[in-house]
Design a protein around this motif. Structure first.
Motif, PDB file in Angstrom:
ATOM      1  N   SER A   1      -2.081  -4.947  -2.629  1.00  0.00           N
ATOM      2  CA  SER A   1      -2.692  -6.094  -3.706  1.00  0.00           C
ATOM      3  C   SER A   1      -2.089  -7.411  -3.910  1.00  0.00           C
ATOM      4  CB  SER A   1      -3.110  -5.516  -5.109  1.00  0.00           C
ATOM      5  OG  SER A   1      -1.771  -5.382  -5.667  1.00  0.00           O
TER       6      SER A   1
ATOM      7  N   ARG B   1      -6.316 -10.059  -5.515  1.00  0.00           N
ATOM      8  CA  ARG B   1      -6.886  -9.460  -4.553  1.00  0.00           C
ATOM      9  C   ARG B   1      -6.479  -8.114  -4.092  1.00  0.00           C
ATOM     10  NH1 ARG B   1     -11.314 -10.263  -0.655  1.00  0.00           N
ATOM     11  NH2 ARG B   1     -10.725  -9.570   1.121  1.00  0.00           N
ATOM     12  N   THR B   2      -7.424  -7.128  -4.109  1.00  0.00           N
ATOM     13  CA  THR B   2      -7.040  -5.748  -4.044  1.00  0.00           C
ATOM     14  C   THR B   2      -7.804  -5.158  -2.554  1.00  0.00           C
ATOM     15  OG1 THR B   2      -6.735  -5.228  -6.253  1.00  0.00           O
ATOM     16  CG2 THR B   2      -6.753  -3.416  -4.855  1.00  0.00           C
ATOM     17  N   ASN B   3      -6.922  -4.815  -1.737  1.00  0.00           N
ATOM     18  CA  ASN B   3      -7.386  -4.411  -0.351  1.00  0.00           C
ATOM     19  C   ASN B   3      -7.810  -2.967  -0.389  1.00  0.00           C
ATOM     20  OD1 ASN B   3      -6.884  -7.005   0.802  1.00  0.00           O
ATOM     21  ND2 ASN B   3      -4.796  -6.104   1.052  1.00  0.00           N
ATOM     22  N   TRP B   4      -9.020  -2.720  -1.297  1.00  0.00           N
ATOM     23  CA  TRP B   4      -9.685  -1.375  -1.234  1.00  0.00           C
ATOM     24  C   TRP B   4     -10.455  -0.840   0.011  1.00  0.00           C
ATOM     25  CZ3 TRP B   4      -8.542   1.231  -5.422  1.00  0.00           C
ATOM     26  CH2 TRP B   4      -8.533   0.643  -6.645  1.00  0.00           C
ATOM     27  N   SER B   5     -10.337  -1.529   1.247  1.00  0.00           N
ATOM     28  CA  SER B   5     -10.784  -1.114   2.493  1.00  0.00           C
ATOM     29  C   SER B   5      -9.838   0.048   2.970  1.00  0.00           C
ATOM     30  CB  SER B   5     -10.746  -2.318   3.372  1.00  0.00           C
ATOM     31  OG  SER B   5      -9.545  -2.953   3.473  1.00  0.00           O
TER      32      SER B   5
ATOM     33  N   SER C   1     -16.197  -3.044  -5.564  1.00  0.00           N
ATOM     34  CA  SER C   1     -16.009  -2.866  -4.061  1.00  0.00           C
ATOM     35  C   SER C   1     -16.782  -1.699  -3.460  1.00  0.00           C
ATOM     36  CB  SER C   1     -14.542  -2.845  -3.814  1.00  0.00           C
ATOM     37  OG  SER C   1     -13.794  -3.785  -4.501  1.00  0.00           O
TER      38      SER C   1
ATOM     39  N   ARG D   1       1.056  -1.174   0.005  1.00  0.00           N
ATOM     40  CA  ARG D   1      -0.048   0.021   0.191  1.00  0.00           C
ATOM     41  C   ARG D   1       0.919   1.306   0.108  1.00  0.00           C
ATOM     42  NH1 ARG D   1      -3.370  -0.717   5.590  1.00  0.00           N
ATOM     43  NH2 ARG D   1      -3.625  -2.720   4.269  1.00  0.00           N
TER      44      ARG D   1
ATOM     45  N   SER E   1     -15.099  -1.948   0.212  1.00  0.00           N
ATOM     46  CA  SER E   1     -14.611  -3.366   0.688  1.00  0.00           C
ATOM     47  C   SER E   1     -13.554  -3.925  -0.343  1.00  0.00           C
ATOM     48  CB  SER E   1     -15.819  -4.293   0.807  1.00  0.00           C
ATOM     49  OG  SER E   1     -16.308  -4.271  -0.844  1.00  0.00           O
ATOM     50  N   ASP E   2     -12.917  -4.994   0.422  1.00  0.00           N
ATOM     51  CA  ASP E   2     -11.618  -5.473  -0.591  1.00  0.00           C
ATOM     52  C   ASP E   2     -12.446  -6.467  -1.502  1.00  0.00           C
ATOM     53  OD1 ASP E   2      -9.968  -4.740   1.455  1.00  0.00           O
ATOM     54  OD2 ASP E   2      -9.938  -6.662   2.560  1.00  0.00           O
TER      55      ASP E   2
ATOM     56  N   PRO F   1      -4.313   1.198  -2.133  1.00  0.00           N
ATOM     57  CA  PRO F   1      -4.446  -0.117  -1.637  1.00  0.00           C
ATOM     58  C   PRO F   1      -3.343  -1.010  -1.853  1.00  0.00           C
ATOM     59  CG  PRO F   1      -5.787  -0.112  -3.375  1.00  0.00           C
ATOM     60  CD  PRO F   1      -5.157   1.252  -3.456  1.00  0.00           C
TER      61      PRO F   1
END
Length: 437
Positions: free
Chosen positions: A279, A300-304, A363, A239, A334-335, A277
């Motif tokens: 990923s 998987r992208t951690n958009w949170s 997301s 990130r 959300s992720d 984010p």
């Protein structure tokens, strides 16, 4: 000659507009071959763009190669909004609630990538790339002073330009294992424009926030080959936290009741913090024979980490201390996952064809959506072709991104209760050129 080629390629990637369109701001279009295979291109042979797709695979490059890629994206979309009751500034006249329809103005642009890979010896490789990981642009109708539209008080123009420069070192341990680690120098330039309408204060103006930021991140990757036909790989990108300093301009935003006097415009500074984010990419490669191979990829992208876009001003935008000194906006994304499949078939030693499909989850929650990124789930269909000889490679690709519908709620300061984005799609065309030295 090769140094000049690299310098020109990196300059093109840094200076060209990095535009993704209204359908999101995560970019996967880093080369024509990557576009053709839906982004599932983690295990390509002799491809300098591996710096972007999978740094551990630059160990598949023989000698010294340089590559430039240009991807054209043309976004389209429509919206419907449930407009709130409002009061016409200066008259006290009530404008009744209504439904409103409009379109995203087309802002076609280019995603540019430049790459260089050099094999140091049988075990070590160096690579560097300049390509966009995050970018977008969207513009909707601004409305009139008599009737503010839904986007006039949300964001009628939004633009994020971005580029990542990634120097990378890769090591091949044996026939099965290879790994890479790299730094990321990430640049973003942000511009937001919206209308500010406060009937009770007699305000009916336009605001603009424009600024840029540089920040550092890192990435790591590893590949493992089970045998000559099957291989897996994983890529992690960290990130990146940006502290954005921007110019604030407000035209006609100062209230007549302001004790500060002066003109009806406000100029100052703005500040905000945004975390892009991290990923994970997980890929699998299977070679059916010497001519045909299949790639599968999940991201998987951690958009949170994109929980809010809060902007703070050094002065009141309406000229009254303590009022309108910030622009808070909760996102709470959300992720999410992106799945891709790509097929590559060599027709001969010189010609190949490719095809791909990708599916992106949305997301964006109902209470966190807006007209900055009105993104639903996405399905991307693509095809491409490649020519190569001993010294050069040319590839072309075409893609169609079908963007699903998105419903989201208006904020307290917006002129609409809720909105519905629909009929959104993006046309994609890409070309790449690679040279061996």
């Amino acid at each position: 000659m090769n140094k000049n080629f690299l310098a020109l390629g990196l300059a093109a990637a840094l200076l060209a507009p990095q535009v993704a369109g209204a359908e999101g701001f995560a970019i996967n279009e880093w080369s024509a071959e990557g576009v053709a295979m839906g982004g599932a291109r983690m295990f390509a042979e002799d491809d300098a763009a591996n710096v972007a797709y999978n740094p551990a695979s630059i160990t598949k490059v023989k000698g010294e190669v340089m590559k430039s890629s240009y991807t054209y994206l043309s976004p389209h979309g429509s919206y419907k909004a449930d407009i709130k009751d409002s009061v016409k500034p200066g008259t006290g006249e009530t404008i009744p609630a209504d439904l409103e329809y409009g379109h995203n103005k087309v802002h076609a642009g280019w995603a540019v990538g430049s790459y260089y890979v050099r094999q140091i010896n049988d075990k070590e490789w160096f690579g560097i790339g300049a390509f966009p990981r995050f970018a977008m642009v969207s513009e909707f109708e601004r409305g009139t002073s008599g009737k503010p539209t839904m986007v006039s008080t949300n964001a009628f123009f939004s633009k994020l330009n971005g580029v990542s420069v990634t120097p990378t070192y890769a090591h091949k341990f044996d026939k099965k294992w290879s790994a890479a680690v790299g730094a990321e120098i990430n640049y973003v330039g942000l511009e937001l424009q919206k209308n500010l309408v406060i009937p009770t204060a007699g305000v009916n103006g336009t605001t603009q926030i424009e600024g840029e930021s540089y920040a550092l991140g890192w990435n790591a990757a590893a590949n493992y080959a089970f045998d000559d036909k099957n291989e897996i790989g994983v890529v992690y990108r960290s990130r990146i936290k940006h502290s954005l300093e921007a110019d604030l301009k407000g035209y006609g935003t100062k209230s007549p009741a302001s004790p500060l006097g002066g003109s009806n415009d406000v100029f100052g500074n703005a500040y905000g913090v945004v975390t892009l984010p991290d990923s994970w990419d997980i890929g699998y490669n299977h070679k059916f024979d010497k001519k045909t191979r299949l790639e599968l990829k999940a991201t998987r992208t951690n958009w949170s980490t994109y929980d809010a876009l809060n902007v703070y001003f050094d002065k009141s935008i309406v000229g009254i201390p303590g009022i309108a000194e910030s622009s808070p906006s909760a996102k709470n994304w959300s992720d999410g996952w992106r799945y891709a499949i790509g097929l590559e078939h060599n027709l001969s030693d010189k010609y190949a064809v490719m095809a791909g499909f990708a599916f992106d989850e949305s997301s964006i929650p109902y209470n966190g959506g807006d007209f900055i990124v009105p993104t639903g789930l996405r399905r991307t269909y693509s095809i491409g072709a490649r020519y190569n000889d001993k010294k050069q490679t040319i590839a072309v690709a075409l893609g169609w991104m079908d963007v699903g519908n998105l419903d989201f709620a208006g904020h307290a300061t917006d002129a609409y209760k809720s909105a519905h984005a629909y009929d959104s799609f993006t046309k994609i065309a890409s070309i790449s050129y690679q040279r061996k030295f």
